[in-house]
Enzyme design. Structure first.
Site, PDB file in Angstrom:
ATOM      1  N   SER A  34      77.534  71.045  40.114  1.00  0.00           N
ATOM      2  CA  SER A  34      76.346  70.852  40.952  1.00  0.00           C
ATOM      3  C   SER A  34      76.232  71.951  42.006  1.00  0.00           C
ATOM      4  O   SER A  34      77.224  72.567  42.406  1.00  0.00           O
ATOM      5  CB  SER A  34      76.406  69.485  41.639  1.00  0.00           C
ATOM      6  OG  SER A  34      76.528  68.457  40.685  1.00  0.00           O
TER       7      SER A  34
HETATM    8  N1  SAM Z   1      80.728  66.341  39.802  1.00  0.00           N
HETATM    9  C1  SAM Z   1      80.701  67.458  38.899  1.00  0.00           C
HETATM   10  C2  SAM Z   1      81.303  68.685  39.486  1.00  0.00           C
HETATM   11  O1  SAM Z   1      81.703  68.685  40.663  1.00  0.00           O
HETATM   12  O2  SAM Z   1      81.408  69.675  38.744  1.00  0.00           O
HETATM   13  C3  SAM Z   1      79.320  67.771  38.390  1.00  0.00           C
HETATM   14  C4  SAM Z   1      78.989  66.918  37.293  1.00  0.00           C
HETATM   15  S1  SAM Z   1      77.704  67.295  36.177  1.00  0.00           S
HETATM   16  C5  SAM Z   1      76.294  67.566  37.175  1.00  0.00           C
HETATM   17  C6  SAM Z   1      77.528  65.631  35.532  1.00  0.00           C
HETATM   18  C7  SAM Z   1      78.667  65.175  34.678  1.00  0.00           C
HETATM   19  O3  SAM Z   1      78.482  63.799  34.384  1.00  0.00           O
HETATM   20  C8  SAM Z   1      78.768  65.888  33.347  1.00  0.00           C
HETATM   21  O4  SAM Z   1      80.020  66.486  33.223  1.00  0.00           O
HETATM   22  C9  SAM Z   1      78.551  64.781  32.301  1.00  0.00           C
HETATM   23  O5  SAM Z   1      79.310  64.948  31.130  1.00  0.00           O
HETATM   24  C10 SAM Z   1      78.999  63.568  33.112  1.00  0.00           C
HETATM   25  N2  SAM Z   1      78.493  62.271  32.635  1.00  0.00           N
HETATM   26  C11 SAM Z   1      77.250  61.952  32.178  1.00  0.00           C
HETATM   27  N3  SAM Z   1      77.185  60.642  31.892  1.00  0.00           N
HETATM   28  C12 SAM Z   1      78.418  60.115  32.190  1.00  0.00           C
HETATM   29  C13 SAM Z   1      78.983  58.805  32.122  1.00  0.00           C
HETATM   30  N4  SAM Z   1      78.279  57.758  31.706  1.00  0.00           N
HETATM   31  N5  SAM Z   1      80.258  58.642  32.502  1.00  0.00           N
HETATM   32  C14 SAM Z   1      81.010  59.681  32.931  1.00  0.00           C
HETATM   33  N6  SAM Z   1      80.533  60.946  33.025  1.00  0.00           N
HETATM   34  C15 SAM Z   1      79.251  61.154  32.662  1.00  0.00           C
END
Ligand code: SAM
Length: 211
Positions: free
Chosen positions: A61
């Site tokens: 992000s």
């Molecule tokens: N917090 C992260 C960072 O600091 O890099 C950014 C995360 S990215 C914007 C969103 C993440 O959420 C992705 O890696 C995606 O695979 C994960 N994601 C989406 N749906 C999810 C779920 N139901 N449970 C766990 N992770 C999920």
């Protein structure tokens, strides 16, 4: 000064300019090496205020978003925090720098393995698990705070139930193309819901997310 120190100072100055005033969050983000969480060939852009690709169609992000959400969560030292969407591990590291006990769930196992490696190398004590975070992590509930780092169609009910009394859930909610950041504060069986700002996130996929 190291190669990235100046870039990190510039990023912090920009966050202040954009209105991030929480000194604990500013301090934590000054201490985390974002460039360690960004894969090549994007490492040189690690301190730009933008989301960057981390593989598997996902992103780390934007720093402003991390700062804004972390400040909205208000995680105190020693508090138990659940993160849904480990991604690169950067947000988890920022929470750990704040002194929080961090539990983080990621559905993509390859991303999780990469994040785990970086977090271990930098000695961040973060508990991680692969799976669908929309149903929370009941073994460690209740949490003082829950942060969802992907956009959801609605506030996932199981996460509300895993909040402590007085705890806060920060989650982007909306359509696939645009979300508002929702901050829910639990007070007994009452959930106070506040909408704070518009953001654009990758989708939260899962039982209580997008299918
Ligand atoms: N917090 C992260 C960072 O600091 O890099 C950014 C995360 S990215 C914007 C969103 C993440 O959420 C992705 O890696 C995606 O695979 C994960 N994601 C989406 N749906 C999810 C779920 N139901 N449970 C766990 N992770 C999920």
């Amino acid at each position: 000064m190291g190669r990235f120190d100046e870039d990190r100072l510039d990023m912090i100055a920009l966050l202040r300019e954009k209105g991030i005033a929480d000194e604990r969050v500013i301090g934590a983000m000054s201490r985390v090496d974002r460039h360690r969480f960004v894969p090549e060939p994007f490492t040189s852009r690690a301190y730009e205020d933008s989301a960057l690709p981390i593989g598997k169609g996902q992103t780390i992000s934007q720093p402003y978003t991390v700062a804004f959400m972390t400040a909205a969560l208000g995680a105190g030292s020693g508090e138990k925090i659940l993160e849904v969407g480990t991604g690169s591990g950067y947000q988890a590291a920022v929470l750990a720098e704040l002194g929080a006990r961090v539990f983080s769930i990621e559905r993509n196992l390859e991303l999780l393995a990469a994040a785990r490696k970086v977090l271990d190398r930098l000695h961040y004590r973060v508990a991680t698990r692969g799976g669908d975070g929309t149903v929370g992590w009941s073994e460690f509930a209740p949490f003082d705070g829950i942060i969802v780092t992907a956009g959801a169609p609605d506030v996932p009910g199981p996460l509300l139930r895993q909040l402590k009394d007085g705890g806060k859930l920060v989650v982007p909610v909306g359509t696939l193309s645009r979300q508002s950041l929702i901050v829910v504060t639990r007070s007994g069986e009452h959930f106070d819901r506040r909408e704070v700002e518009g953001f654009k996130f990758v989708p939260l996929i899962g039982k209580m997310g997008w299918q």
